[in-house]
Design an enzyme around this catalytic site. Structure first.
Site, PDB file in Angstrom:
ATOM      1  N   LEU A  23       0.858  -1.205   0.140  1.00  0.00           N
ATOM      2  CA  LEU A  23      -0.183   0.238  -0.136  1.00  0.00           C
ATOM      3  C   LEU A  23       1.046   1.276  -0.036  1.00  0.00           C
ATOM      4  CD1 LEU A  23      -2.693   1.278   0.200  1.00  0.00           C
ATOM      5  CD2 LEU A  23      -2.970   0.871   2.660  1.00  0.00           C
ATOM      6  N   ASP A  77      10.275   0.236  15.236  1.00  0.00           N
ATOM      7  CA  ASP A  77       9.271  -0.881  15.807  1.00  0.00           C
ATOM      8  C   ASP A  77       7.920   0.004  16.283  1.00  0.00           C
ATOM      9  OD1 ASP A  77       7.745  -2.776  16.840  1.00  0.00           O
ATOM     10  OD2 ASP A  77       9.315  -4.000  18.431  1.00  0.00           O
ATOM     11  N   SER A 159      -9.488  -0.861   8.275  1.00  0.00           N
ATOM     12  CA  SER A 159     -10.034  -2.143   7.428  1.00  0.00           C
ATOM     13  C   SER A 159     -11.226  -2.367   7.314  1.00  0.00           C
ATOM     14  CB  SER A 159      -8.952  -3.246   7.781  1.00  0.00           C
ATOM     15  OG  SER A 159      -9.527  -4.412   7.249  1.00  0.00           O
ATOM     16  N   TYR A 174      -7.106  -9.425  14.508  1.00  0.00           N
ATOM     17  CA  TYR A 174      -6.951  -8.176  13.470  1.00  0.00           C
ATOM     18  C   TYR A 174      -8.147  -7.361  13.576  1.00  0.00           C
ATOM     19  CZ  TYR A 174      -6.361  -6.175   9.083  1.00  0.00           C
ATOM     20  OH  TYR A 174      -6.225  -5.358   7.787  1.00  0.00           O
ATOM     21  N   LYS A 178      -8.463  -3.228  14.247  1.00  0.00           N
ATOM     22  CA  LYS A 178      -8.787  -2.321  13.204  1.00  0.00           C
ATOM     23  C   LYS A 178      -9.849  -1.658  13.810  1.00  0.00           C
ATOM     24  CE  LYS A 178      -5.406  -2.937  10.326  1.00  0.00           C
ATOM     25  NZ  LYS A 178      -4.213  -1.799  10.197  1.00  0.00           N
ATOM     26  N   ILE A 207      -6.837  -6.557  -1.119  1.00  0.00           N
ATOM     27  CA  ILE A 207      -5.959  -5.817  -1.929  1.00  0.00           C
ATOM     28  C   ILE A 207      -5.219  -7.078  -2.540  1.00  0.00           C
ATOM     29  CG2 ILE A 207      -3.983  -4.139  -2.082  1.00  0.00           C
ATOM     30  CD1 ILE A 207      -4.961  -3.243   0.774  1.00  0.00           C
TER      31      ILE A 207
END
Length: 271
Positions: A23, A77, A159, A174, A178, A207
């Site tokens: 991206l 990081d 997302s 995840y 998000k 994607i």
């Protein structure tokens, strides 16, 4: 004649995290084309160096830029708040100005059934995707607030998984992370508007890239299931998000947009 928005970012610095990802690789040429200097943050020094050389080549040969904006790379990081603060201090010192813009793409996904999700994996993912987003936003905004720097804008990558539950893959952490990023953006937008800082989220759908190709190769039925739920019946190409990011970063084009979450998922969330 009416004044129409200008997307130029000349003389300004944009910080891009996850700068070696697909991206970012699609958006950074757009930032260069609109004149922004760029601080590229990622985990691997060699990859950062290679990416900068590739972007310079693209700027010269494809974009035909006479003067290529400055690019500097930093190992970072995002889950380590102290490291993030040190890197942002170094960016200010080396560019000689505070970055007005931020694009935070750093993050990853992994799949485990919710009842079997390993605690260490869960802690690491949340630390990178969610807390890392907060640490980066803090390190970017704090000196702007303290020094009363005006006109800053940030884009945090959320997302569609922060709005819906994907099927059939199990990815609870995840999705949690998000959803947290999206609500974090709304909260920061509310708190930081008084400092003339705008912050928005872009929430992509599936994607096309090496990671999704690997998933599809391992399980072709996964792709069929995904496409059955996308009205446009295809995945996005990374460059299809560049325009949205440039719009949200531009202080003229999106001057009244903050706390927004733009879902670009081919219509997945409609069904």
């Amino acid at each position: 004649m009416a004044n129409f928005p200008d997307f130029r970012l000349d003389g300004e610095v944009t910080v891009v995290t996850g700068a070696c990802g697909g991206l970012s690789g699609a958006v950074i040429p757009g930032l260069l084309a609109y004149g922004s200097d760029i601080a590229l943050l990622d985990m691997n020094a060699d990859q950062i160096k290679q990416s900068i050389e590739e972007f310079k080549k693209q700027a010269k040969e494809t974009l035909k830029l006479g003067k290529i904006p400055e690019m500097k790379g930093y190992v970072c990081d995002v889950s380590d708040a102290e490291n993030v603060n040190q890197v942002f201090e170094k960016i200010h010192a080396e560019f000689g100005k505070y970055p007005l813009h931020l694009l935070n793409t750093a993050g990853y996904c992994e799949n485990f059934p919710a009842e079997k999700y390993p605690a260490k994996n869960a802690a690491r993912l949340i630390s990178v995707n969610l807390l890392g987003s907060l640490y980066v936003a803090q390190a970017w905004a704090r000196p702007l607030i303290e020094n009363k720097v005006q006109g800053a804008s940030a884009v945090m990558i959320g997302s569609m998984s922060g709005n819906i539950v994907n099927d059939p893959q199990p990815q609870i952490c995840y999705n949690m992370s998000k959803a947290g990023v999206i609500h974090m953006v709304k909260t920061l937008a509310a708190e930081w508007s008084k400092y003339n800082i705008r912050i928005n989220a872009l929430s992509p759908g599936y994607i096309s890239g090496p990671l999704t190709a690997k998933v599809i190769q391992a399980d072709p039925k996964m792709y069929d299931r995904w496409m059955s739920m996308v009205p446009m019946h295809r995945m996005a190409e990374p460059q299809e998000f560049a325009g949205t990011v440039l719009y949200l970063l531009s202080n003229q084009a999106s001057s009244y947009t903050t706390g927004a979450n733009i879902i670009a998922d081919g219509g997945y969330a409609c069904w």
